[in-house]
Write an enzyme that holds these catalytic residues in place. Structure first.
Site, PDB file in Angstrom:
ATOM      1  N   LYS A 121       8.396  -5.068   1.166  1.00  7.36           N
ATOM      2  CA  LYS A 121       7.489  -4.178   0.437  1.00  7.36           C
ATOM      3  C   LYS A 121       6.349  -3.715   1.323  1.00  7.36           C
ATOM      4  O   LYS A 121       6.055  -2.519   1.407  1.00  7.36           O
ATOM      5  CB  LYS A 121       6.949  -4.886  -0.808  1.00  7.36           C
ATOM      6  CG  LYS A 121       6.112  -3.985  -1.722  1.00  7.36           C
ATOM      7  CD  LYS A 121       4.622  -4.050  -1.448  1.00  7.36           C
ATOM      8  CE  LYS A 121       4.042  -5.391  -1.800  1.00  7.36           C
ATOM      9  NZ  LYS A 121       2.555  -5.431  -1.656  1.00  7.36           N
ATOM     10  N   ASP A 139       6.793  -2.690  -5.567  1.00  9.23           N
ATOM     11  CA  ASP A 139       5.948  -3.816  -5.941  1.00  9.23           C
ATOM     12  C   ASP A 139       6.154  -4.092  -7.429  1.00  9.23           C
ATOM     13  O   ASP A 139       7.076  -3.565  -8.049  1.00  9.23           O
ATOM     14  CB  ASP A 139       4.478  -3.522  -5.621  1.00  9.23           C
ATOM     15  CG  ASP A 139       3.908  -2.401  -6.479  1.00  9.23           C
ATOM     16  OD1 ASP A 139       4.661  -1.769  -7.259  1.00  9.23           O
ATOM     17  OD2 ASP A 139       2.692  -2.152  -6.388  1.00  9.23           O
TER      18      ASP A 139
END
Length: 210
Positions: A121, A139
């Site tokens: 991420k 996320d």
């Protein structure tokens, strides 16, 4: 509604009505960005933005941060969640950037993921912002919004990432991340989504039906 129609509606709305969407973290360089993103894990951008000015004043470059001790960094980020781990990650990241990348923050996902504290991420965020890479960082907000809207049935962040990248044009992926995260942060809230004021209800699989 077909999946393609759902994507066309959602992405079309954002494209036409939210032409500007960007990170709410404060940064002025790739170095400051990667530090801020590492600090933002399970922490609000507001808290990170309150913390980074003193950190960047003390360590204005990755080389300076590489010379720091974990204890010194900890004292500057102690108000952030998980300060011990993040202090270790920041110092480790800086030292590896200096030793392996000549002090230059990588802009591609795979090299970024070799750095301490940088998972997929974080790497996607940094790559998409610094190099406009055609990737979407997933996320908790993006994961939740994508599944609620019906853009993905993925049960993991990576599965959702694959679905989103399969259906969103490469040139829109960097901004699409921000569209989805901001929508999750301010409208499609985790506990009490504001469905009554959400402009995406015509295409949302989870929206209350009359």
């Amino acid at each position: 509604m077909k999946l393609e129609e759902r994507y066309e509606g959602v992405i079309g709305y954002f494209r036409d009505n939210v032409p500007v969407a960007q990170s709410e973290l404060n940064f002025s360089s790739p170095y400051e960005l990667i530090v801020a993103v590492i600090l933002s894990a399970q922490c609000t951008d507001k808290r990170v933005n309150m913390t980074t000015p003193d950190l960047f004043l003390r360590y204005p470059t990755v080389e300076k941060l590489a010379e720091a001790t974990e204890e010194e960094v900890y004292e500057l980020i102690r108000s952030i969640s998980y300060p011990n781990n993040k202090a270790r990650h920041l110092v480790g990241m800086a030292r590896k950037v200096v030793s392996d990348f000549a002090g230059v923050i990588p802009t591609e996902v795979q090299p970024l993921m070799t750095l301490p504290g940088v998972g997929r991420k974080t790497a996607n965020v940094v790559a998409s912002i610094t190099a406009y890479a055609p990737v979407i960082a997933v996320d908790t907000h993006v994961f939740r919004v994508a599944r609620r809207l019906g853009l993905s049935r993925g049960k993991t962040p990576f599965a959702v990432e694959e679905d989103l990248e399969r259906h969103i044009a490469e040139d829109l992926r960097p901004i699409a991340h921000h569209w989805l995260i901001l929508h999750g942060r301010y409208v499609c809230l985790a506990r009490a989504p504001k469905c009554s004021e959400c402009p995406l209800t015509p295409w949302c699989k989870s929206a209350p039906k009359d």
